[in-house]
Design a protein around this motif. Structure first.
Motif, PDB file in Angstrom:
ATOM      1  N   PHE A  22       7.317 -11.325 -18.117  1.00 26.03           N
ATOM      2  CA  PHE A  22       7.976 -10.089 -17.701  1.00 26.03           C
ATOM      3  C   PHE A  22       7.218  -9.430 -16.544  1.00 26.03           C
ATOM      4  N   LEU A  23       5.885  -9.348 -16.689  1.00 26.21           N
ATOM      5  CA  LEU A  23       5.068  -8.791 -15.611  1.00 26.21           C
ATOM      6  C   LEU A  23       5.188  -9.635 -14.338  1.00 26.21           C
ATOM      7  N   ALA A  24       5.204 -10.955 -14.532  1.00 22.57           N
ATOM      8  CA  ALA A  24       5.338 -11.856 -13.380  1.00 22.57           C
ATOM      9  C   ALA A  24       6.669 -11.628 -12.669  1.00 22.57           C
ATOM     10  N   LEU A  25       7.743 -11.416 -13.456  1.00 19.44           N
ATOM     11  CA  LEU A  25       9.059 -11.187 -12.871  1.00 19.44           C
ATOM     12  C   LEU A  25       9.075  -9.891 -12.068  1.00 19.44           C
ATOM     13  N   ILE A  26       8.467  -8.825 -12.644  1.00 15.31           N
ATOM     14  CA  ILE A  26       8.403  -7.548 -11.931  1.00 15.31           C
ATOM     15  C   ILE A  26       7.595  -7.691 -10.639  1.00 15.31           C
ATOM     16  N   PHE A  27       6.445  -8.338 -10.741  1.00 15.05           N
ATOM     17  CA  PHE A  27       5.591  -8.521  -9.570  1.00 15.05           C
ATOM     18  C   PHE A  27       6.291  -9.347  -8.504  1.00 15.05           C
ATOM     19  N   ARG A  28       6.950 -10.427  -8.953  1.00 14.41           N
ATOM     20  CA  ARG A  28       7.642 -11.302  -8.017  1.00 14.41           C
ATOM     21  C   ARG A  28       8.783 -10.558  -7.316  1.00 14.41           C
ATOM     22  N   GLY A  29       9.520  -9.757  -8.080  1.00 11.11           N
ATOM     23  CA  GLY A  29      10.607  -8.989  -7.483  1.00 11.11           C
ATOM     24  C   GLY A  29      10.090  -8.023  -6.437  1.00 11.11           C
ATOM     25  N   TYR A  30       8.996  -7.333  -6.754  1.00 13.99           N
ATOM     26  CA  TYR A  30       8.391  -6.396  -5.810  1.00 13.99           C
ATOM     27  C   TYR A  30       7.916  -7.128  -4.550  1.00 13.99           C
ATOM     28  N   TYR A  31       7.271  -8.278  -4.770  1.00 22.27           N
ATOM     29  CA  TYR A  31       6.777  -9.072  -3.640  1.00 22.27           C
ATOM     30  C   TYR A  31       7.930  -9.533  -2.753  1.00 22.27           C
ATOM     31  N   ASP A  32       9.021 -10.009  -3.370  1.00 26.17           N
ATOM     32  CA  ASP A  32      10.161 -10.505  -2.593  1.00 26.17           C
ATOM     33  C   ASP A  32      10.784  -9.401  -1.754  1.00 26.17           C
ATOM     34  N   VAL A  33      10.900  -8.201  -2.339  1.00 24.97           N
ATOM     35  CA  VAL A  33      11.459  -7.081  -1.583  1.00 24.97           C
ATOM     36  C   VAL A  33      10.573  -6.761  -0.374  1.00 24.97           C
ATOM     37  N   LYS A  34       9.253  -6.683  -0.598  1.00 25.15           N
ATOM     38  CA  LYS A  34       8.330  -6.410   0.497  1.00 25.15           C
ATOM     39  C   LYS A  34       8.375  -7.512   1.554  1.00 25.15           C
ATOM     40  N   HIS A  35       8.429  -8.744   1.082  1.00 24.85           N
ATOM     41  CA  HIS A  35       8.448  -9.881   1.999  1.00 24.85           C
ATOM     42  C   HIS A  35       9.714  -9.864   2.848  1.00 24.85           C
ATOM     43  N   GLN A  36      10.859  -9.609   2.213  1.00 21.35           N
ATOM     44  CA  GLN A  36      12.112  -9.604   2.952  1.00 21.35           C
ATOM     45  C   GLN A  36      12.140  -8.470   3.972  1.00 21.35           C
ATOM     46  N   ARG A  37      11.569  -7.323   3.596  1.00 19.06           N
ATOM     47  CA  ARG A  37      11.497  -6.222   4.556  1.00 19.06           C
ATOM     48  C   ARG A  37      10.626  -6.598   5.754  1.00 19.06           C
ATOM     49  N   SER A  38       9.529  -7.281   5.468  1.00 17.32           N
ATOM     50  CA  SER A  38       8.656  -7.744   6.551  1.00 17.32           C
ATOM     51  C   SER A  38       9.388  -8.734   7.443  1.00 17.32           C
ATOM     52  N   MET A  39      10.186  -9.605   6.816  1.00 20.15           N
ATOM     53  CA  MET A  39      10.949 -10.585   7.580  1.00 20.15           C
ATOM     54  C   MET A  39      11.969  -9.897   8.480  1.00 20.15           C
ATOM     55  N   ILE A  40      12.635  -8.850   7.942  1.00 26.66           N
ATOM     56  CA  ILE A  40      13.600  -8.110   8.747  1.00 26.66           C
ATOM     57  C   ILE A  40      12.904  -7.466   9.946  1.00 26.66           C
ATOM     58  N   GLU A  41      11.743  -6.861   9.694  1.00 23.48           N
ATOM     59  CA  GLU A  41      10.998  -6.225  10.776  1.00 23.48           C
ATOM     60  C   GLU A  41      10.591  -7.243  11.841  1.00 23.48           C
ATOM     61  N   LEU A  42      10.159  -8.419  11.398  1.00 19.81           N
ATOM     62  CA  LEU A  42       9.790  -9.467  12.353  1.00 19.81           C
ATOM     63  C   LEU A  42      10.997  -9.917  13.161  1.00 19.81           C
ATOM     64  N   GLN A  43      12.140 -10.061  12.485  1.00 22.03           N
ATOM     65  CA  GLN A  43      13.354 -10.458  13.188  1.00 22.03           C
ATOM     66  C   GLN A  43      13.764  -9.403  14.203  1.00 22.03           C
ATOM     67  N   MET A  44      13.625  -8.137  13.806  1.00 16.43           N
ATOM     68  CA  MET A  44      13.975  -7.054  14.728  1.00 16.43           C
ATOM     69  C   MET A  44      13.042  -7.055  15.946  1.00 16.43           C
ATOM     70  N   GLN A  45      11.756  -7.282  15.687  1.00 24.61           N
ATOM     71  CA  GLN A  45      10.798  -7.340  16.785  1.00 24.61           C
ATOM     72  C   GLN A  45      11.126  -8.485  17.742  1.00 24.61           C
ATOM     73  N   GLU A  46      11.532  -9.607  17.171  1.00 24.91           N
ATOM     74  CA  GLU A  46      11.871 -10.762  17.995  1.00 24.91           C
ATOM     75  C   GLU A  46      13.128 -10.479  18.829  1.00 24.91           C
ATOM     76  N   LEU A  47      14.119  -9.822  18.207  1.00 24.09           N
ATOM     77  CA  LEU A  47      15.329  -9.457  18.938  1.00 24.09           C
ATOM     78  C   LEU A  47      14.997  -8.502  20.082  1.00 24.09           C
TER      79      LEU A  47
END
Length: 490
Positions: A22-47
């Motif tokens: 359960f803790l792993a799922l919560i941590f993983r979900g939080y990590y994925d959200v942060k990671h995806q936001r970082s990916m969006i920011e990188l994509q925006m910077q590239e654009l």
């Protein structure tokens, strides 16, 4: 009793494991959200980075083009005397065809203006009935060009309008200074070209203070310290959301999401910002893809953890290790299947997969076929090991010559293929010429000089790639038959 103890131990074990999962799922979900936001920011910077690069290239190419054209006119000896004596009708007669031809190539070319050395109008090709007006006080770029006799570029308000100016000193072949030749490009040129280059909406915003005497003549709408000269229905919907303190920002309109750039400036000849190009790039698809990726990733994580929770007591470490090793081996095999072992680039199977998955729309992509001229002679003379080294060197040169998202593959032997997005066949031929020149100018292994022959064509029938391949191959052999080291296209 032992059974009860075993069950209790089992339940405790499952409870601990379940809590950890359960803790792993919560941590993983939080990590994925942060990671995806970082990916969006990188994509925006590239654009944004791509937009800035395209914009700089657009202005640089425009300035180079009209500077060269201007020097052609300054070398026309038959207009020297008419300019000196202000024979306007004769000047107009000699320049009219060239002016109209330039407008055909660029409808946004408006101004072609001849000034004398005292900044007074000799002739406006765009308005031949208006002349002899002294522009010293309202046209500083003309004044400066007459003073230092250098080419100047800049966005400037004129007597009748606001344009991007290319101001060229009119100096004869005998080094006699007759005045200034000026070209003026309409602001819409930059908006329309950036829209085309980026697949986005564009709007020109001019600093209201820069309009000077034109403020009362032009029907414009204010947006902060800027004026909107050319109204755009799309930007009417977002103008209230524009924050000029931010170079980039994300805004939402209904169900669509847009990335705004507002730091593409049009400067006067002194480098002072006079206008801006506001870009709105629709990134709805990218945003939805990232959101869906987060949902899917977390859902898959939940399913995996649930399955592991159910099976953890049954499946022991060795099975987990075996499964992990199996996945690693599968990944390695997938890479090996689609990679050319010698050069490390994509192979023919990978190219076919790319075409099936990505190339759907006619004339959105182009393909370049090319191979090394006289490669068999190189192998026969220097050996196959030398041939292998040359193939690797050529691969490196081509990779440095193309864009990151262009798909580069080894077709077989000494033959290669490149699939790339293209606005026009001319753009692809230009890139091909770059590859050809870079190859010819490189000294390969054992001081070998190489040339390549190229066949270039648009992928106009993605569902019939066999016909496209055949056409590209025919063009390649036309290049061979034409003496090699050339490009054939259609």
């Amino acid at each position: 009793m032992y059974l009860n103890y075993s069950n209790k131990l089992k339940n405790r074990y499952l409870l601990v494991v379940g809590f950890i999962f359960f803790l792993a799922l919560i941590f993983r979900g939080y990590y994925d959200v942060k990671h995806q936001r970082s990916m969006i920011e990188l994509q925006m910077q590239e654009l944004h980075k791509n937009a800035v690069l395209q914009y700089r290239n657009l202005i640089s190419n425009l300035e180079e083009k009209y500077t060269s054209i201007g020097f052609v006119f300054t070398n026309m000896q038959d207009i020297y005397e008419p300019i000196k004596h202000r024979y306007r009708e004769l000047i107009y007669y000699k320049l009219e065809k060239n002016y109209l031809r330039l407008q055909e190539f660029n409808p946004d070319l408006y101004v072609m203006h001849l000034h004398d050395t005292s900044n007074t109008t000799i002739l406006r090709m765009h308005k031949p009935t208006s002349y002899d007006d002294d522009l010293t006080d309202i046209r500083p770029i003309i004044k400066q060009t007459n003073i230092d006799k250098k080419v100047h570029f800049g966005f400037e308000t004129g007597k009748n309008g606001i344009n991007y100016r290319i101001s060229i000193p009119f100096i004869t072949r005998d080094d006699e200074h007759l005045g200034v030749l000026e070209f003026g490009i309409k602001p819409q040129y930059f908006a329309s070209h950036m829209s085309s280059l980026l697949g986005a909406q564009s709007q020109v915003l001019v600093k209201t203070s820069s309009l000077k005497h034109l403020q009362k003549q032009i029907d414009s709408e204010d947006l902060g310290e800027f004026s909107i000269l050319f109204k755009n229905y799309f930007f009417n919907k977002i103008k209230e959301k524009v924050d000029f303190d931010k170079k980039t920002q994300i805004v939402e309109i209904g169900e669509r999401t847009y990335l705004l750039f507002n730091d593409l400036s049009l400067d006067d000849y002194e480098g002072n910002m006079v206008a801006k190009i506001l870009i709105a790039k629709d990134i709805t698809k990218k945003v939805l893809e990232n959101k869906n990726s987060i949902i899917l990733t977390n859902f898959l994580n939940f399913l995996i953890l649930l399955v592991c929770f159910i099976l953890i007591y049954i499946i022991f470490t060795k099975y987990s290790n075996s499964l992990e090793n199996a996945y690693k081996n599968i990944g390695k095999l997938e890479v090996e299947v689609e990679t050319d072992t010698l050069t490390g680039i994509n192979n023919r199977a990978s190219l076919n997969n790319f075409l099936q998955k990505k190339v759907k729309v006619p004339n959105e992509y182009a393909i370049i076929f090319f191979d090394i001229d006289h490669f068999k002679e190189i192998n026969d003379t220097h050996g196959h090991d030398a041939g292998d080294v040359i193939l690797k060197e050529l691969t490196s040169i081509v990779k440095q010559s193309i864009r990151v998202d262009d798909f580069f593959a080894r077709w077989g032997g000494e033959e290669f293929a490149i699939v790339l997005r293209a606005n026009s066949l001319e753009d692809v031929v230009s890139l091909t010429q770059k590859i050809k020149e870079n190859t010819c100018s490189h000294l390969f292994y054992n001081d070998i000089v190489l040339t390549c022959s190229f066949g270039v064509t648009m992928i106009d029938r993605p569902h019939r790639m066999d016909e496209v391949f055949k056409r590209a191959d025919e063009l390649l052999y036309e290049a061979k038959n034409a003496g090699r080291n050339c490009i054939k296209y259609r």
